[in-house]
Scaffold this motif. Structure first.
Motif, PDB file in Angstrom:
ATOM      1  N   UNK A 241       1.145   0.158 -11.221  1.00  0.00           N
ATOM      2  CA  UNK A 241       1.845  -0.158 -12.383  1.00  0.00           C
ATOM      3  C   UNK A 241       3.169  -0.593 -11.846  1.00  0.00           C
ATOM      4  N   UNK A 242       4.287  -0.073 -12.601  1.00  0.00           N
ATOM      5  CA  UNK A 242       5.347  -0.903 -12.406  1.00  0.00           C
ATOM      6  C   UNK A 242       6.163   0.089 -11.337  1.00  0.00           C
ATOM      7  N   UNK A 243       6.844  -0.486 -10.412  1.00  0.00           N
ATOM      8  CA  UNK A 243       7.552   0.322  -9.338  1.00  0.00           C
ATOM      9  C   UNK A 243       9.002   0.995 -10.131  1.00  0.00           C
ATOM     10  N   UNK A 244       8.861   2.165 -10.291  1.00  0.00           N
ATOM     11  CA  UNK A 244       9.733   2.871 -10.974  1.00  0.00           C
ATOM     12  C   UNK A 244      11.114   3.131 -10.502  1.00  0.00           C
ATOM     13  N   UNK A 245      11.019   2.836  -8.966  1.00  0.00           N
ATOM     14  CA  UNK A 245      12.244   2.930  -8.084  1.00  0.00           C
ATOM     15  C   UNK A 245      13.259   1.704  -8.677  1.00  0.00           C
TER      16      UNK A 245
ATOM     17  N   UNK B  27     -10.019  -0.725  -6.328  1.00  0.00           N
ATOM     18  CA  UNK B  27     -10.662   0.000  -5.026  1.00  0.00           C
ATOM     19  C   UNK B  27      -9.867   1.401  -4.887  1.00  0.00           C
ATOM     20  N   UNK B  28      -9.030   1.879  -6.091  1.00  0.00           N
ATOM     21  CA  UNK B  28      -8.269   3.287  -6.102  1.00  0.00           C
ATOM     22  C   UNK B  28      -7.699   3.190  -7.240  1.00  0.00           C
ATOM     23  N   UNK B  29      -6.658   4.058  -7.280  1.00  0.00           N
ATOM     24  CA  UNK B  29      -5.937   4.518  -8.418  1.00  0.00           C
ATOM     25  C   UNK B  29      -5.457   3.106  -9.302  1.00  0.00           C
ATOM     26  N   UNK B  30      -5.647   3.208 -10.644  1.00  0.00           N
ATOM     27  CA  UNK B  30      -5.053   1.684 -11.236  1.00  0.00           C
ATOM     28  C   UNK B  30      -4.244   2.773 -12.383  1.00  0.00           C
ATOM     29  N   UNK B  31      -3.094   2.493 -12.535  1.00  0.00           N
ATOM     30  CA  UNK B  31      -2.358   3.195 -13.593  1.00  0.00           C
ATOM     31  C   UNK B  31      -1.522   2.172 -14.396  1.00  0.00           C
ATOM     32  N   UNK B  32      -1.283   2.612 -15.520  1.00  0.00           N
ATOM     33  CA  UNK B  32      -0.154   1.837 -16.494  1.00  0.00           C
ATOM     34  C   UNK B  32      -0.593   0.312 -16.451  1.00  0.00           C
ATOM     35  N   UNK B  33       0.278  -0.457 -16.017  1.00  0.00           N
ATOM     36  CA  UNK B  33       0.191  -2.020 -16.247  1.00  0.00           C
ATOM     37  C   UNK B  33      -1.035  -2.340 -15.285  1.00  0.00           C
ATOM     38  N   UNK B  34      -1.154  -1.559 -14.101  1.00  0.00           N
ATOM     39  CA  UNK B  34      -2.159  -1.873 -13.216  1.00  0.00           C
ATOM     40  C   UNK B  34      -3.408  -2.001 -14.058  1.00  0.00           C
TER      41      UNK B  34
ATOM     42  N   UNK C   7       0.803  -1.102  -0.035  1.00  0.00           N
ATOM     43  CA  UNK C   7       0.057   0.086  -0.050  1.00  0.00           C
ATOM     44  C   UNK C   7       0.853   1.287   0.167  1.00  0.00           C
ATOM     45  N   UNK C   8       1.895   1.325   0.448  1.00  0.00           N
ATOM     46  CA  UNK C   8       2.726   2.401   0.407  1.00  0.00           C
ATOM     47  C   UNK C   8       3.489   2.808  -0.749  1.00  0.00           C
ATOM     48  N   UNK C   9       3.210   1.849  -1.735  1.00  0.00           N
ATOM     49  CA  UNK C   9       3.764   2.294  -3.168  1.00  0.00           C
ATOM     50  C   UNK C   9       2.461   2.209  -4.330  1.00  0.00           C
ATOM     51  N   UNK C  10       1.253   2.214  -3.548  1.00  0.00           N
ATOM     52  CA  UNK C  10       0.062   1.949  -4.210  1.00  0.00           C
ATOM     53  C   UNK C  10      -0.036   0.639  -5.127  1.00  0.00           C
ATOM     54  N   UNK C  11       0.705  -0.108  -4.419  1.00  0.00           N
ATOM     55  CA  UNK C  11       0.763  -1.590  -4.905  1.00  0.00           C
ATOM     56  C   UNK C  11       1.324  -1.643  -6.224  1.00  0.00           C
ATOM     57  N   UNK C  12       2.562  -0.789  -6.223  1.00  0.00           N
ATOM     58  CA  UNK C  12       3.169  -1.188  -7.561  1.00  0.00           C
ATOM     59  C   UNK C  12       3.944  -2.446  -7.965  1.00  0.00           C
ATOM     60  N   UNK C  13       4.052  -2.791  -8.957  1.00  0.00           N
ATOM     61  CA  UNK C  13       4.878  -4.084  -9.288  1.00  0.00           C
ATOM     62  C   UNK C  13       6.219  -4.170  -8.944  1.00  0.00           C
TER      63      UNK C  13
END
Length: 274
Positions: free
Chosen positions: A67-71, A111-118, A25-31
């Motif tokens: 989407x992808x975790x850009x970190x 349930x909230x923001x969905x972006x890119x691959x999400x 959740x702290x990364x908005x569930x980034x992949x």
């Protein structure tokens, strides 16, 4: 407790279905690779469990998946440009195919923001619900990329070229309400009702006639690329299989006896493999 100490995907079973919750959740569930592995493992577990007859995918916290975790892609920490074709093929294409080819109905609750691959993962599911105000952001062009995770395919087929092109080129976004109005997802519901509605829907599918639902999913997906005569023949063959299922006999009896059917979901494994 932190994202690092918790599983990146939480598996919960009950009421005939499995719920897979993206849990960063702290990364908005980034992949990350770990999240991909968690989803693939959860799907394998659900598929192997005879008591599980449907799957619900959702997210924890205030986002579905960013989407992808850009970190993991920070250019300052890399020796050169990454080979994104490798990661797309290894992770996202594999996951989208797994969801699309999964043997049981798969629902998604955005349930909230969905972006890119999400978004690609959400739209790969059989039925997608979203909170009315949940933002669905295409976003790829904003970081110099093209839509992946099946997004270009799904957007074009559901929205038509004009809307798909506009969203993809501008990196646009839709609310859950707009996505439902445009026909991108099945339904938008008030955010506070989303979890309950998604769980009730998935439980309903889990109680349904398993073989008929599987064949129906196959037929609907085939229809987009087949001429009518081929689709009519497909329907004929599928109906022959469904008519031999114990679930059909139970459905007819329940109708004649004016009661709700109690489907066993049993079917011929030889036919199941076709």
């Amino acid at each position: 407790m932190t994202d690092q100490t918790e599983p990146s995907v939480v598996y919960d079973a009950g009421d005939g279905y499995a719920k897979l919750t993206l849990n960063r959740p702290k990364t908005l569930n980034a992949f990350t690779p770990d999240m991909h592995a968690g989803l693939m493992g959860g799907l394998a577990r659900a598929e192997a469990d005879p008591a599980c007859r449907a799957v619900l995918i959702t997210g924890s916290g205030r986002g579905f998946c960013a989407g992808q975790d850009l970190r993991d892609r920070d250019p300052r920490k890399m020796d050169g440009p990454p080979d994104l074709s490798d990661s797309v093929g290894r992770y996202y294409n594999t996951l989208v195919r797994r969801i699309r080819e999964f043997d049981k109905p798969v629902t998604c609750a955005v349930n909230g923001v969905a972006a890119g691959a999400g978004i690609g993962i959400a739209l790969a599911c059989d039925i997608t619900l979203a909170g009315e105000d949940a933002p669905l952001a295409i976003g790829f062009s904003r970081i110099g990329l093209v839509p992946d995770a099946g997004t270009s395919w799904t957007l074009t087929r559901r929205l038509g070229e004009a809307r798909a092109m506009g969203l993809a080129l501008t990196g646009g976004r839709l609310s859950g309400r707009e996505a439902a109005d445009w026909g991108l997802i099945w339904r938008a519901v008030p955010g506070e009702d989303l979890a309950t509605e998604a769980e009730n829907l998935t439980a309903q599918l889990a109680r349904g006639p398993a073989q008929a639902l599987r064949l129906t999913r196959n037929a609907i997906r085939a229809a987009a690329d087949q001429p009518l005569d081929d689709q009519l023949e497909l329907e004929r063959g599928y109906q022959g299989q469904a008519g031999r299922s114990p679930d059909y006999a139970e459905g007819v009896l329940a109708f004649l006896e004016k009661r709700k059917p109690c489907f066993a979901g049993a079917h011929d494994e030889a036919e199941h493999s076709k």
